[in-house]
Design an enzyme around this catalytic site. Structure first.
Site, PDB file in Angstrom:
ATOM      1  N   HIS A 189      -8.479 -20.721  39.161  1.00  0.00           N
ATOM      2  CA  HIS A 189      -9.715 -20.359  39.864  1.00  0.00           C
ATOM      3  C   HIS A 189     -10.764 -19.840  38.883  1.00  0.00           C
ATOM      4  O   HIS A 189     -11.954 -20.119  39.029  1.00  0.00           O
ATOM      5  CB  HIS A 189      -9.411 -19.306  40.926  1.00  0.00           C
ATOM      6  CG  HIS A 189     -10.612 -18.907  41.722  1.00  0.00           C
ATOM      7  ND1 HIS A 189     -11.279 -19.781  42.555  1.00  0.00           N
ATOM      8  CD2 HIS A 189     -11.285 -17.730  41.808  1.00  0.00           C
ATOM      9  CE1 HIS A 189     -12.299 -19.166  43.114  1.00  0.00           C
ATOM     10  NE2 HIS A 189     -12.336 -17.922  42.682  1.00  0.00           N
TER      11      HIS A 189
ATOM     12  N   ASP B  44     -21.122 -23.788  45.583  1.00  0.00           N
ATOM     13  CA  ASP B  44     -21.705 -22.521  45.114  1.00  0.00           C
ATOM     14  C   ASP B  44     -22.019 -22.650  43.625  1.00  0.00           C
ATOM     15  O   ASP B  44     -21.669 -23.640  42.977  1.00  0.00           O
ATOM     16  CB  ASP B  44     -20.762 -21.331  45.374  1.00  0.00           C
ATOM     17  CG  ASP B  44     -19.355 -21.577  44.833  1.00  0.00           C
ATOM     18  OD1 ASP B  44     -19.227 -22.167  43.740  1.00  0.00           O
ATOM     19  OD2 ASP B  44     -18.383 -21.203  45.509  1.00  0.00           O
TER      20      ASP B  44
ATOM     21  N   LYS C 247     -26.444 -20.279  48.373  1.00  0.00           N
ATOM     22  CA  LYS C 247     -26.248 -19.463  49.577  1.00  0.00           C
ATOM     23  C   LYS C 247     -26.874 -18.088  49.378  1.00  0.00           C
ATOM     24  O   LYS C 247     -26.656 -17.443  48.356  1.00  0.00           O
ATOM     25  CB  LYS C 247     -24.759 -19.290  49.875  1.00  0.00           C
ATOM     26  CG  LYS C 247     -24.049 -20.568  50.238  1.00  0.00           C
ATOM     27  CD  LYS C 247     -22.589 -20.317  50.544  1.00  0.00           C
ATOM     28  CE  LYS C 247     -21.844 -19.794  49.325  1.00  0.00           C
ATOM     29  NZ  LYS C 247     -20.410 -19.641  49.539  1.00  0.00           N
TER      30      LYS C 247
ATOM     31  N   THR D 153      -9.838 -20.742  53.960  1.00  0.00           N
ATOM     32  CA  THR D 153     -10.110 -20.784  55.403  1.00  0.00           C
ATOM     33  C   THR D 153     -11.095 -21.896  55.765  1.00  0.00           C
ATOM     34  O   THR D 153     -11.371 -22.115  56.940  1.00  0.00           O
ATOM     35  CB  THR D 153     -10.673 -19.438  55.892  1.00  0.00           C
ATOM     36  OG1 THR D 153     -11.893 -19.164  55.189  1.00  0.00           O
ATOM     37  CG2 THR D 153      -9.681 -18.307  55.643  1.00  0.00           C
TER      38      THR D 153
END
Length: 316
Positions: A135, A174, A197, A228
């Protein structure tokens, strides 16, 4: 299946992703090593290695996906068993590195759990880690042992190349994922766009601005992890609302927890392409989800590490 002839190379697996481990073993031409994982009545883990590994280079396949703590504990116990059984090297093959999102202190008095996991692996006795799409790439610096960082982008790019989509644009959901999007765009010879965003004030929904031209184009959203699916589905809907012709999405690690599948099913995403770095439960294998195998990539990396060849040239 052709047999790999060096008997000093041993491949073991634990419970997190035994199907992937079997596919890796088949690619290399090995039988999986014999070990058993049992539980005492109070839940303590008991591991037995059921063959000699003295003087061998051992590779252990274990993603630290849910249940994360169980899988980490299994791995630490097996590393200790291998060390005490006189393995020459203990190489951890961790397609998905759990706790990677806790890689820094974002607020006061927070832990850096990604570093703690690295410390635990080293202290237990790991000699090397082979992992896929961390990540945060800087997690490599948390280790004082060699780490081979593989990339899922070539596998995902090859799949989309085969679909022969017209007029595509690669979209990062993003700012943090721009480097990944650019690598994908370079392989597909496509432009990139970024979703910006912003939350104007607390408790006010995010405003999404799209940087780049997506009008009338086929958009491919790329991320490393989809958990999610809130970010990726909002991004897909925003792309369609702003003129994208259709939207595909892809990621390396399909965590897909909570309402993820329901959100993907009802979103504007035409197809979600993922890898098998994490086991997909049957209820998550909906028509919109396509799963690609990372077994050939990891198998080739293991062979190259064992034979002391370059791993980085895999991605040239």
């Amino acid at each position: 299946m052709s047999r790999y002839t060096d008997r000093k190379l041993k491949l073991f697996t634990l419970n997190s992703n035994s199907k992937l481990a079997a596919d890796i073993a088949s690619f290399i031409g090995l039988e999986l090593g014999q070990c058993s994982v049992a539980r005492f009545s109070d839940g303590e883990i008991q591991i037995n290695i059921e063959e000699s590994i003295r003087g061998c280079d051992v590779y252990v396949v274990q993603s630290t996906s849910a249940p994360v703590n169980e899988h980490i504990m299994e791995l630490l116990i097996l590393i200790d068993a291998l060390k005490r059984a006189s393995a020459k090297t203990i190489n951890i093959v961790m397609p998905y590195y759990g706790y990677a999102r806790q890689d820094r202190k974002a607020r006061a008095r927070e832990p850096i759990t990604a570093k703690l996991v690295a410390n635990l692996l080293e202290t237990a006795g790991a000699s090397r880690v082979i992992t896929l799409d961390l990540h945060a790439p800087q997690i490599q610096g948390f280790f004082d042992i060699p780490i081979d960082h593989l990339m899922g982008v070539p596998i995902l790019a090859e799949y989309f190349e085969g679909k022969q989509l017209n007029d595509i644009v690669i979209v990062s959901p993003d700012h943090g994922g721009v480097t990944r999007a650019r690598k994908m765009a370079d392989r597909l010879k496509a432009p990139i766009a970024i979703i910006d965003k912003r939350r104007p004030k607390p408790n006010v929904s995010e405003v999404m601005n799209i940087v780049g031209n997506i009008e009338g184009k086929t958009a491919i959203l790329i991320d490393d992890i989809i958990d999610t699916a809130g970010t990726i589905t909002l991004a897909a809907n925003a792309l369609v609302e702003n003129g994208a012709k259709e939207v595909y999405a892809c990621c390396t690690h399909p965590v897909l927890s909570g309402p993820a599948i329901e959100r993907i099913q009802s979103s504007k995403i035409k197809e979600l392409v993922v890898t098998n770095s994490i086991v997909l439960a049957e209820e998550k294998k909906i028509d919109k989800v396509t799963e690609l195998s990372v077994a050939p990539l990891i198998g080739e990396a293991i062979i190259r590490v064992h034979e002391e060849q370059s791993v980085s040239t895999l991605f040239d």
